[in-house]
Motif scaffolding. Structure first.
Motif, PDB file in Angstrom:
ATOM      1  N   ASP A  83      26.424  38.050  47.330  1.00 32.78           N
ATOM      2  CA  ASP A  83      27.246  38.790  48.278  1.00 32.78           C
ATOM      3  C   ASP A  83      28.091  39.792  47.497  1.00 32.78           C
ATOM      4  O   ASP A  83      29.127  39.454  46.934  1.00 32.78           O
ATOM      5  CB  ASP A  83      28.133  37.837  49.073  1.00 32.78           C
ATOM      6  N   ALA A  84      27.639  41.028  47.461  1.00 35.42           N
ATOM      7  CA  ALA A  84      28.323  42.086  46.713  1.00 35.42           C
ATOM      8  C   ALA A  84      29.655  42.472  47.329  1.00 35.42           C
ATOM      9  O   ALA A  84      30.449  43.167  46.707  1.00 35.42           O
ATOM     10  CB  ALA A  84      27.421  43.318  46.615  1.00 35.42           C
ATOM     11  N   LEU A  85      29.908  42.024  48.551  1.00 30.53           N
ATOM     12  CA  LEU A  85      31.144  42.387  49.238  1.00 30.53           C
ATOM     13  C   LEU A  85      32.162  41.247  49.248  1.00 30.53           C
ATOM     14  O   LEU A  85      33.257  41.398  49.785  1.00 30.53           O
ATOM     15  CB  LEU A  85      30.832  42.810  50.679  1.00 30.53           C
ATOM     16  N   ALA A  86      31.821  40.121  48.654  1.00 27.66           N
ATOM     17  CA  ALA A  86      32.655  38.920  48.732  1.00 27.66           C
ATOM     18  C   ALA A  86      34.080  39.130  48.220  1.00 27.66           C
ATOM     19  O   ALA A  86      35.026  38.575  48.780  1.00 27.66           O
ATOM     20  CB  ALA A  86      32.002  37.774  47.975  1.00 27.66           C
ATOM     21  N   SER A  87      34.253  39.921  47.201  1.00 32.94           N
ATOM     22  CA  SER A  87      35.585  40.081  46.600  1.00 32.94           C
ATOM     23  C   SER A  87      36.432  41.153  47.285  1.00 32.94           C
ATOM     24  O   SER A  87      37.591  41.353  46.926  1.00 32.94           O
ATOM     25  CB  SER A  87      35.446  40.421  45.115  1.00 32.94           C
ATOM     26  N   LEU A  88      35.863  41.832  48.258  1.00 31.51           N
ATOM     27  CA  LEU A  88      36.593  42.920  48.920  1.00 31.51           C
ATOM     28  C   LEU A  88      37.543  42.398  49.993  1.00 31.51           C
ATOM     29  O   LEU A  88      37.265  41.395  50.640  1.00 31.51           O
ATOM     30  CB  LEU A  88      35.599  43.887  49.577  1.00 31.51           C
ATOM     31  N   PRO A  89      38.633  43.128  50.217  1.00 35.35           N
ATOM     32  CA  PRO A  89      39.499  42.781  51.347  1.00 35.35           C
ATOM     33  C   PRO A  89      38.720  42.911  52.657  1.00 35.35           C
ATOM     34  O   PRO A  89      37.795  43.725  52.763  1.00 35.35           O
ATOM     35  CB  PRO A  89      40.611  43.835  51.285  1.00 35.35           C
TER      36      PRO A  89
END
Length: 120
Positions: A83-89
């Motif tokens: 999940d490349a978006l996991a760390s995004l707000p």
């Protein structure tokens, strides 16, 4: 000299294409127009409890030509996807999920930072 990845002021935007052609070059897929390695990313669209969980979105793109394509693909239920978006707000993630162009642009930059030509 060719400008890559839409540097500021170049006006290059990602374009979706249904006629974009790729070819195998050894063990990697490349864009037939420019020879750049094709980057890919797959993500789950449905929640784990859904009978549609195996139906995922698959994206492929050429960083050199800035073209991409997307399709529904089957990924086995037991296969874990990055999940490349996991760390995004949450707000940033939702913004990217609403626009394929922004999502592909983000993924291209993310993979560049990972030092990887492809991802799952």
């Amino acid at each position: 000299m060719r400008t890559r990845r839409g540097a500021p002021g170049t006006g290059r935007r990602w374009m979706k294409s249904v006629t974009w052609e790729t070819a195998m070059d050894g063990d990697r897929r490349v864009c037939t127009a420019c020879g750049t390695s094709v980057r890919t990313y797959r993500y789950r669209f449905h929640p784990p409890g859904s009978p549609m969980f195996e139906r995922c979105v698959g994206l492929a793109w050429c960083s050199g030509c800035r073209v991409y394509s997307g399709a529904m693909v089957r990924v086995p239920r037991d296969q874990v996807l990055v999940d490349a978006l996991a760390s995004l707000p949450r707000e940033r993630r939702e913004s990217l999920e609403r626009s394929e162009r922004r999502l592909v642009g983000h993924l291209d930059e993310w993979l560049e930072g990972q030092g990887s030509a492809t991802s799952s």
